[in-house]
Design an enzyme around this catalytic site. Sequence first.
Site, short mmCIF file in Angstrom:
data_model
loop_
_atom_site.label_atom_id
_atom_site.label_comp_id
_atom_site.label_asym_id
_atom_site.label_seq_id
_atom_site.Cartn_x
_atom_site.Cartn_y
_atom_site.Cartn_z
N GLY A 57 0.71 -1.30 -0.02
CA GLY A 57 -0.01 0.07 0.02
C GLY A 57 0.75 1.27 -0.09
O GLY A 57 1.81 1.40 -0.85
N ILE A 58 0.46 2.10 0.72
CA ILE A 58 0.93 3.44 0.84
C ILE A 58 2.60 3.29 1.32
O ILE A 58 3.37 4.10 0.71
CB ILE A 58 0.18 4.20 2.01
CG1 ILE A 58 -1.01 4.75 1.70
CG2 ILE A 58 1.10 5.85 2.34
CD1 ILE A 58 -2.08 5.37 2.74
N ASN A 111 4.71 4.56 9.10
CA ASN A 111 3.26 4.18 8.20
C ASN A 111 2.67 3.29 8.75
O ASN A 111 1.34 2.76 8.75
CB ASN A 111 3.79 4.01 6.82
CG ASN A 111 2.78 3.43 5.96
OD1 ASN A 111 1.89 4.07 5.65
ND2 ASN A 111 2.72 2.27 5.63
N ALA A 112 3.48 2.13 9.48
CA ALA A 112 2.70 1.08 9.82
C ALA A 112 1.46 1.29 10.63
O ALA A 112 1.59 2.28 11.64
CB ALA A 112 3.71 0.07 10.80
N GLY A 113 0.59 0.53 10.54
CA GLY A 113 -0.59 0.65 11.61
C GLY A 113 -1.69 -0.48 11.26
O GLY A 113 -1.40 -0.94 10.16
N ILE A 114 -2.59 -0.69 12.12
CA ILE A 114 -3.56 -1.76 12.02
C ILE A 114 -4.84 -1.09 12.51
O ILE A 114 -5.05 0.00 13.19
CB ILE A 114 -3.50 -2.75 13.00
CG1 ILE A 114 -3.29 -2.45 14.19
CG2 ILE A 114 -2.22 -3.89 12.33
CD1 ILE A 114 -2.94 -3.77 15.28
N GLN A 142 -14.63 7.62 12.94
CA GLN A 142 -15.42 6.70 12.09
C GLN A 142 -15.93 5.76 13.04
O GLN A 142 -15.51 5.19 14.14
CB GLN A 142 -14.32 5.79 11.35
CG GLN A 142 -14.71 4.74 10.45
CD GLN A 142 -15.46 5.42 9.30
OE1 GLN A 142 -15.36 6.63 8.75
NE2 GLN A 142 -16.41 4.74 8.72
N GLN A 199 -14.42 2.51 15.17
CA GLN A 199 -12.99 2.82 15.15
C GLN A 199 -12.44 3.58 16.22
O GLN A 199 -11.67 4.61 15.93
CB GLN A 199 -12.64 3.02 13.85
CG GLN A 199 -12.45 2.05 12.64
CD GLN A 199 -12.09 2.23 11.40
OE1 GLN A 199 -11.59 3.34 11.15
NE2 GLN A 199 -12.05 1.21 10.44
N TYR A 254 -9.00 3.38 16.84
CA TYR A 254 -7.97 3.55 15.55
C TYR A 254 -7.88 5.22 15.54
O TYR A 254 -6.78 5.67 15.23
CB TYR A 254 -8.60 3.00 14.48
CG TYR A 254 -7.90 3.29 13.00
CD1 TYR A 254 -6.62 2.69 12.80
CD2 TYR A 254 -8.27 4.31 12.13
CE1 TYR A 254 -5.99 3.06 11.68
CE2 TYR A 254 -7.59 4.56 11.14
CZ TYR A 254 -6.44 4.15 10.74
OH TYR A 254 -6.07 4.37 9.52
#
Length: 184
Positions: A21-22, A90-93, A149, A152, A155
Amino acid sequence: MEKKMTHLNGKHALVTGGGTGIGQAIAIKLAELGATVTVTGRRIETLTETCSLSNNIYPLVMDMASEESIVEGTKFAIKERGPTLIHVANAGIAETMPVHRMDLAFWNKIMRTNLDGVFLGIREGLTSMKENNFGRIVHISSVNGQKGQFGQTNYAATKSALIGFSKSLALESASKGITSNVLC
């Protein structure tokens, strides 16, 4: 004939979550601009795929939920490719669940990766940047950090926190030639 941009020659960039991805797109662009790029992630298969797209991208398995993995991985990347002068967090869940059904373990799972992991990665990379009076830190947040959201809350809380973290880090680091920015 198009001239290749190389203004990042000699700079080592570390991109967390760089296997897809990004993160993958950022890693490829940094390599195109001349940087030597270390991409991190939990799965060697996706990292290897990213590395196959450029001769200047190298894989490093790293778990952003583990302090030991981040500390040891960053030390290894610096030893192998030089000081990390560019860090892309950038890493995330993201996992969806209404807050009334969340237990603390579920809440903390997202916090550990998306917030604690960013803090630890930046902390470990700052030494190289300060020693070189140069650094570029980019945090990948989300519009959910600004507007929320449904399902979430954990998040959105982490992505909102990254905005404040990045702004405060910018103030702390500016005198050392280090910038900190956030993208949503």
